[in-house]
Design a protein around this motif. Structure first.
Motif, PDB file in Angstrom:
ATOM      1  N   GLY A   1      47.816  39.041  -3.714  1.00 48.70           N
ATOM      2  CA  GLY A   1      49.170  39.538  -3.550  1.00 48.70           C
ATOM      3  C   GLY A   1      49.815  39.805  -4.898  1.00 48.70           C
ATOM      4  O   GLY A   1      49.633  39.036  -5.840  1.00 48.70           O
TER       5      GLY A   1
ATOM      6  N   ALA B   1      53.639  40.558  -6.405  1.00 49.22           N
ATOM      7  CA  ALA B   1      55.050  40.536  -6.033  1.00 49.22           C
ATOM      8  C   ALA B   1      55.934  40.730  -7.257  1.00 49.22           C
ATOM      9  O   ALA B   1      55.490  40.602  -8.396  1.00 49.22           O
TER      10      ALA B   1
ATOM     11  N   THR C   1      53.119  47.210   0.864  1.00 44.02           N
ATOM     12  CA  THR C   1      53.835  46.852   2.087  1.00 44.02           C
ATOM     13  C   THR C   1      54.916  47.858   2.444  1.00 44.02           C
ATOM     14  O   THR C   1      55.522  47.753   3.518  1.00 44.02           O
TER      15      THR C   1
ATOM     16  N   LEU D   1      46.865  42.057   8.244  1.00 43.02           N
ATOM     17  CA  LEU D   1      46.215  41.079   7.373  1.00 43.02           C
ATOM     18  C   LEU D   1      45.273  40.176   8.151  1.00 43.02           C
ATOM     19  O   LEU D   1      44.195  39.812   7.660  1.00 43.02           O
TER      20      LEU D   1
ATOM     21  N   VAL E   1      47.381  43.467  -2.130  1.00 39.59           N
ATOM     22  CA  VAL E   1      48.564  43.753  -1.314  1.00 39.59           C
ATOM     23  C   VAL E   1      49.782  43.667  -2.231  1.00 39.59           C
ATOM     24  O   VAL E   1      50.115  42.597  -2.732  1.00 39.59           O
ATOM     25  N   GLU E   2      50.451  44.799  -2.451  1.00 39.85           N
ATOM     26  CA  GLU E   2      51.579  44.859  -3.385  1.00 39.85           C
ATOM     27  C   GLU E   2      52.878  45.080  -2.637  1.00 39.85           C
ATOM     28  O   GLU E   2      52.947  45.929  -1.736  1.00 39.85           O
TER      29      GLU E   2
ATOM     30  N   VAL F   1      56.217  39.825  -0.657  1.00 40.28           N
ATOM     31  CA  VAL F   1      54.964  39.325  -0.095  1.00 40.28           C
ATOM     32  C   VAL F   1      54.800  37.808  -0.229  1.00 40.28           C
ATOM     33  O   VAL F   1      53.956  37.217   0.444  1.00 40.28           O
ATOM     34  N   LEU F   2      55.600  37.167  -1.082  1.00 36.50           N
ATOM     35  CA  LEU F   2      55.526  35.711  -1.214  1.00 36.50           C
ATOM     36  C   LEU F   2      56.620  35.003  -0.423  1.00 36.50           C
ATOM     37  O   LEU F   2      56.761  33.785  -0.499  1.00 36.50           O
TER      38      LEU F   2
ATOM     39  N   VAL G   1      53.047  36.095   5.295  1.00 32.93           N
ATOM     40  CA  VAL G   1      52.161  37.054   4.643  1.00 32.93           C
ATOM     41  C   VAL G   1      51.297  36.356   3.595  1.00 32.93           C
ATOM     42  O   VAL G   1      50.086  36.583   3.499  1.00 32.93           O
ATOM     43  N   SER G   2      51.913  35.471   2.823  1.00 34.56           N
ATOM     44  CA  SER G   2      51.182  34.801   1.736  1.00 34.56           C
ATOM     45  C   SER G   2      50.109  33.843   2.243  1.00 34.56           C
ATOM     46  O   SER G   2      49.241  33.431   1.461  1.00 34.56           O
TER      47      SER G   2
ATOM     48  N   PHE H   1      46.718  35.199   1.483  1.00 38.78           N
ATOM     49  CA  PHE H   1      46.349  35.454   0.101  1.00 38.78           C
ATOM     50  C   PHE H   1      45.410  34.367  -0.424  1.00 38.78           C
ATOM     51  O   PHE H   1      45.610  33.187  -0.177  1.00 38.78           O
TER      52      PHE H   1
ATOM     53  N   SER I   1      47.728  35.049  -5.978  1.00 32.51           N
ATOM     54  CA  SER I   1      48.950  35.856  -6.014  1.00 32.51           C
ATOM     55  C   SER I   1      49.478  35.958  -7.435  1.00 32.51           C
ATOM     56  O   SER I   1      49.321  35.044  -8.249  1.00 32.51           O
TER      57      SER I   1
END
Length: 318
Positions: free
Chosen positions: A93, A95, A127, A161, A199-200, A204-205, A220-221, A224, A227
């Protein structure tokens, strides 16, 4: 900024200066040409060969080691269980705030990691494609909250995901156009069992509050394996955002299809006023309320100075 010299603060990170981090490149070869780097960088993000050598080659070396270790662990677990499971992609990820350089970081890492022998297939998804269409956001009164957690189709992102991690093939994701500032109807990007998926995105965190009924909810995280958070002072990001907006007036905004076409016609003073308003009303609030509070959840924090050069690297201790 994380401070490694303050003994009163217990940090889960190991802090490196730029030079200390650059030394970890070891003998990792530079596999990108100057022309490739120029094509991969975003508007207003002056990344160059020296930045790739000092910062991104050590990151690619570290991630290649992490992926190899994960692949070895997968093989050992499969042997122990006697199962014939499909290898799961290693998911990274990326972020950080708007205008901080997430897209450049993600594209540079994708190009570098694809050149390591154990990870030849690397895919990148943003995203943005999982934002609700403008029509939905407008109907819900959320256009001024675009980019905030509630503006994303989170169930669709989580399904995507989950399918990727389950080894399903192929898996598709919606596509977003920054030109028209909306999800493109009927257009999709395909992910087909990559070795690595990057995944950018802004949030996302993000975690959010757990439900009160005790039910499990994924974030979402949770998908991962690693990250990265791109960090900079609030005032510096503000300047980058405004500079980018003014530059876009002379480039992308002039396209007849651009959602922001109207901003290309206003005076520079009016454009500056609009950029400042968009920053303070939307992007600054999102940074303070939703993005910055997730920084501590990243495995790697890249701290930028005013010139976009990364000055400090913080790696979470194992």
């Amino acid at each position: 900024m994380l401070d490694r010299n303050d003994p009163s603060k217990s940090s889960p990170y190991r802090i490196f200066t730029r030079d200390e981090w650059a030394s970890l490149r070891a003998d990792t070869p530079l596999t990108l040409s100057t022309g490739e780097i120029d094509r991969l960088r975003s508007l207003n993000d002056p990344i160059d060969v020296s930045e790739v050598e000092a910062i991104y080659l050590p990151i690619s070396r570290l991630l290649a080691l992490y992926v190899a270790a994960t692949q070895q662990l997968f093989r050992a677990t499969k042997s122990f269980l006697g199962y014939n499971d499909t290898k799961m992609p290693y998911v990274i990820g990326v972020a950080g705030s708007v205008a901080v350089g997430k897209s450049t970081t993600a594209r540079i890492l994708k190009a570098l990691l694809a050149r390591w022998p154990n990870t030849p297939r690397v895919e990148l998804i943003t995203t943005d494609g999982f934002l609700y269409p403008n029509a939905v956001l407008a109907a819900e009164g959320l256009m001024e909250r675009k980019g905030f957690p509630e503006s994303y189709d989170l169930p669709a992102l989580l399904r995507f995901l989950s399918d990727v991690k389950a080894g399903k093939s192929p898996v598709t994701a919606p596509v977003y156009s920054h030109l028209v500032y909306d999800v493109v109807p009927g257009e999709t990007a395909t992910v087909d069992r990559p070795d690595i998926l990057i995944v950018e995105g802004l949030n996302v965190l993000q975690t959010g509050r757990p439900p009160r009924d005790g039910k499990d909810i994924p974030f979402v995280s949770d998908f991962f394996d690693f990250s990265i958070y791109i960090d900079a002072d609030e005032e510096v990001i503000h300047d980058w955002y405004v500079q980018r907006f003014l530059r876009l007036r002379q480039t992308a905004f002039r396209d007849p299809q651009s959602f922001f076409r109207k901003y290309a016609e206003v005076s520079e003073a009016e454009a500056l006023r609009i950029a400042e308003s968009l920053w303070s009303r939307i992007n600054l609030l999102n940074l303070r309320d939703n993005i910055l509070p997730t920084r501590h959840r990243a495995g790697l924090v890249l701290r930028k100075g005013e010139n976009h050069r990364i000055e400090q690297v913080a790696l979470r201790r194992l």
